[in-house]
Design an enzyme around this catalytic site. Structure first.
Site, PDB file in Angstrom:
ATOM      1  N   ASP A  90       0.831  -1.204   0.000  1.00  5.43           N
ATOM      2  CA  ASP A  90       0.000   0.000   0.000  1.00  5.43           C
ATOM      3  C   ASP A  90       0.863   1.251   0.000  1.00  5.43           C
ATOM      4  O   ASP A  90       2.027   1.214   0.391  1.00  5.43           O
ATOM      5  CB  ASP A  90      -0.834   0.044   1.283  1.00  5.43           C
ATOM      6  CG  ASP A  90      -2.051  -0.855   1.187  1.00  5.43           C
ATOM      7  OD1 ASP A  90      -2.340  -1.317   0.069  1.00  5.43           O
ATOM      8  OD2 ASP A  90      -2.687  -1.085   2.218  1.00  5.43           O
ATOM      9  N   LYS A 135      -4.597   3.265  -3.606  1.00  5.19           N
ATOM     10  CA  LYS A 135      -4.300   4.687  -3.538  1.00  5.19           C
ATOM     11  C   LYS A 135      -4.308   5.126  -2.095  1.00  5.19           C
ATOM     12  O   LYS A 135      -4.697   4.400  -1.203  1.00  5.19           O
ATOM     13  CB  LYS A 135      -5.340   5.466  -4.347  1.00  5.19           C
ATOM     14  CG  LYS A 135      -5.208   5.217  -5.846  1.00  5.19           C
ATOM     15  CD  LYS A 135      -6.112   6.081  -6.663  1.00  5.19           C
ATOM     16  CE  LYS A 135      -7.512   5.565  -6.795  1.00  5.19           C
ATOM     17  NZ  LYS A 135      -7.752   4.261  -7.311  1.00  5.19           N
ATOM     18  N   MET A 157      -8.688   7.940   9.450  1.00  8.73           N
ATOM     19  CA  MET A 157      -9.160   8.599   8.222  1.00  8.73           C
ATOM     20  C   MET A 157     -10.143   9.731   8.536  1.00  8.73           C
ATOM     21  O   MET A 157     -11.128   9.908   7.837  1.00  8.73           O
ATOM     22  CB  MET A 157      -9.830   7.575   7.281  1.00  8.73           C
ATOM     23  CG  MET A 157      -8.865   6.536   6.776  1.00  8.73           C
ATOM     24  SD  MET A 157      -9.673   5.205   5.853  1.00  8.73           S
ATOM     25  CE  MET A 157     -10.214   4.133   7.165  1.00  8.73           C
TER      26      MET A 157
END
Ligand code: SAH
Length: 471
Positions: A251, A273, A386
């Site tokens: 990743d 991504k 996140m």
């Protein structure tokens, strides 16, 4: 200083050692153990005194030569080590340079053309540790750690493998150059027998394995957690998986330092991504993993943190299992744990924080996509992954749920990485705090325990200073 470790064949020339200092003695000791042909010029000691000191401990390849060496005494030597401790060293270095012979002046890298590494000695197997002369103590410390890691009979194993390899090559056997065959031998019962000293049993096992020939190679996938960034936070299992892998799908969060620990010739492919991937991307990754494993490769799917914490590890595991691929999961230190440790932020605390909730802020921007209920409890520490771009929504959600706007909060960015950043303040200021984090991954932590953390303490100190200056 950039340097390259090379190994000197001690049967091809003598080593000249000059001086009778403790440094010279320790070099003599190492050289003798390695079986070097040594010419020793003690310089400051007469022959008798030198012999008295060393004669019992050294064998015939150890020659004592009186007086300072002249140029002709150095000619033809494989290397020169000078440790007199005065200007003699300068002279010796000059002679050696004139003759084109590698020279080491102990503790004086500027006069030396090579450094003497700290070594881990297992007969045939030698590990050299160098710091470019910057810190011999660091080199020795590292050596001690490696010393503890390596089995003592590693030398015997190397000798056994060398012998068997020569045998197979002699017969023109194709397994002689089959890396996996040798890995299996090294990782399996054959090596175990050698190290236990039973060479006969080892040989029988080896021959049996050889007769079985190169087995049909079976691929596999390991879902491996790479931790939050600092390579030292990899587990030993993760490191081994990296070193065994034929191909690594990693990743964007995985640091180059961690990738550099993989086997040199492993294929490394960036997938995914930064801000999560679509389901189609994920399906494509699953397809790649399955195809590669069916091809017989040992595949590592390397993810930041832990594969099962917002890492899509569960989906990949299910897809691989459905395809009948052998799969293992290697856990990693998830960002919450890495960041908390670095920020000295205890995620739970007796009587103060009795519950830990981990959630993703990815969905926070969509109305009511997150159920904030229950997060009003002051004893719950909330960690949001996140959540940086939705910090305002996170703040509103928690306050609407009943959490006090004064609750301590922190933003921990690029945790455990060299450019880590942290900032703390009350929950009501969360959006401002988040705007300071900069690029890269960041976590939000909300809860009373944040008041114990480093960034909060910095905030308090800062405020105290402002008040003191104003008074
Ligand atoms: N599987 C990972 C999480 C992947 S989701 C784990 O267990 O850590 C990606 C999110 O993780 C980022 O948006 C960020 O919130 C968090 N994250 C990952 N690495 C981080 C780090 N070094 N510092 C702060 N947050 C990090």
């Amino acid at each position: 200083m950039r340097s390259l470790p090379i190994f000197v064949d001690l049967s091809k020339g003598r080593i000249v050692v000059v001086g009778a200092t403790p440094a010279a003695s320790s070099k003599l000791e190492t050289l003798r153990r390695r079986g070097a042909d040594i010419a020793w010029h003690p310089v400051t000691l007469g022959r008798e005194e030198a012999e008295r000191r060393f004669s019992l401990r050294y064998d015939h390849v150890f020659r004592i030569v009186e007086g300072e060496p002249a140029v002709r005494d150095l000619a033809g030597a494989a290397a020169v080590i000078s440790a007199v401790g005065d200007e003699t060293d300068c002279r010796i270095a000059e002679y050696a340079r004139g003759l084109g012979i590698p020279v080491n002046v102990v503790d004086l890298p500027e006069l030396s053309s090579f450094q003497f590494p700290a070594i881990v000695d297992r007969d045939e197997v030698v590990v050299a540790v160098g710091t470019g002369g910057a810190s011999p103590v660091l080199a020795r410390r590292l050596r001690e750690r490696i010393e503890a890691l390596l089995p003592s009979r590693l030398g015997a194993l190397a000798e056994f493998l060398g012998h068997q390899r020569a045998r197979l090559r002699g017969h023109g056997s194709p397994v002689a150059s089959d890396r996996r065959f040798w890995e299996e031998i090294i990782d399996g019962p054959v090596a175990q027998q050698v190290m236990e000293g039973d060479l006969h049993a080892a040989e029988q096992l080896f021959d049996a394995r050889k007769r079985a020939g190169a087995k049909q190679q079976i691929g596999s996938v390991a879902l491996v957690g790479a931790g939050p960034g600092d390579p030292d936070l990899l587990t030993l299992k993760a490191l081994r998986a990296l070193q065994d892998a034929d191909v690594i799908y990693y990743d964007a969060l995985v640091s180059p330092e961690i990738l550099s620990l993989a086997r040199r010739d492993a294929r490394k492919v960036l997938v995914g991504k930064r801000n999560g991937q679509s389901s189609e991307d994920q399906e494509e990754i699953n397809r790649l993993l399955i195809a590669e494993a069916r091809n017989g490769s040992r595949v590592v799917r390397l993810k930041g943190g832990d594969p099962f914490i917002f890492g899509r590890g569960g989906e990949e595991l299910a897809a691989l299992q459905a395809a009948g691929i052998a799969v293992t999961v290697v856990p990693g230190i998830t960002a919450a744990l890495g960041c908390a440790a670095q920020a000295e932020l205890p995620l739970t605390f007796r009587d103060e924080a009795t519950r830990l909730v981990v959630l993703t802020g990815h969905l926070a921007k969509k109305d009511s996509a997150i159920d904030w209920s229950g997060l009003d409890d002051p004893q719950t520490t909330v960690v949001i992954y996140m959540g940086l771009t939705s910090a305002a929504a996170v703040r509103d959600g928690l306050i609407a749920a009943g959490r006090s706007p004064a609750t301590p909060a922190a933003v921990l960015a690029r945790g455990t990485c060299p450019d880590s950043f942290s900032v703390a303040g009350p929950l009501r200021d969360l959006a401002t705090l988040a705007s300071q984090a900069g690029d890269g991954p960041a976590l939000i932590v909300v809860g009373d325990v944040v008041a114990r953390s480093k960034p909060w303490r910095a905030l308090v100190e800062n405020a105290a200073q402002i008040i003191a200056e104003a008074a």
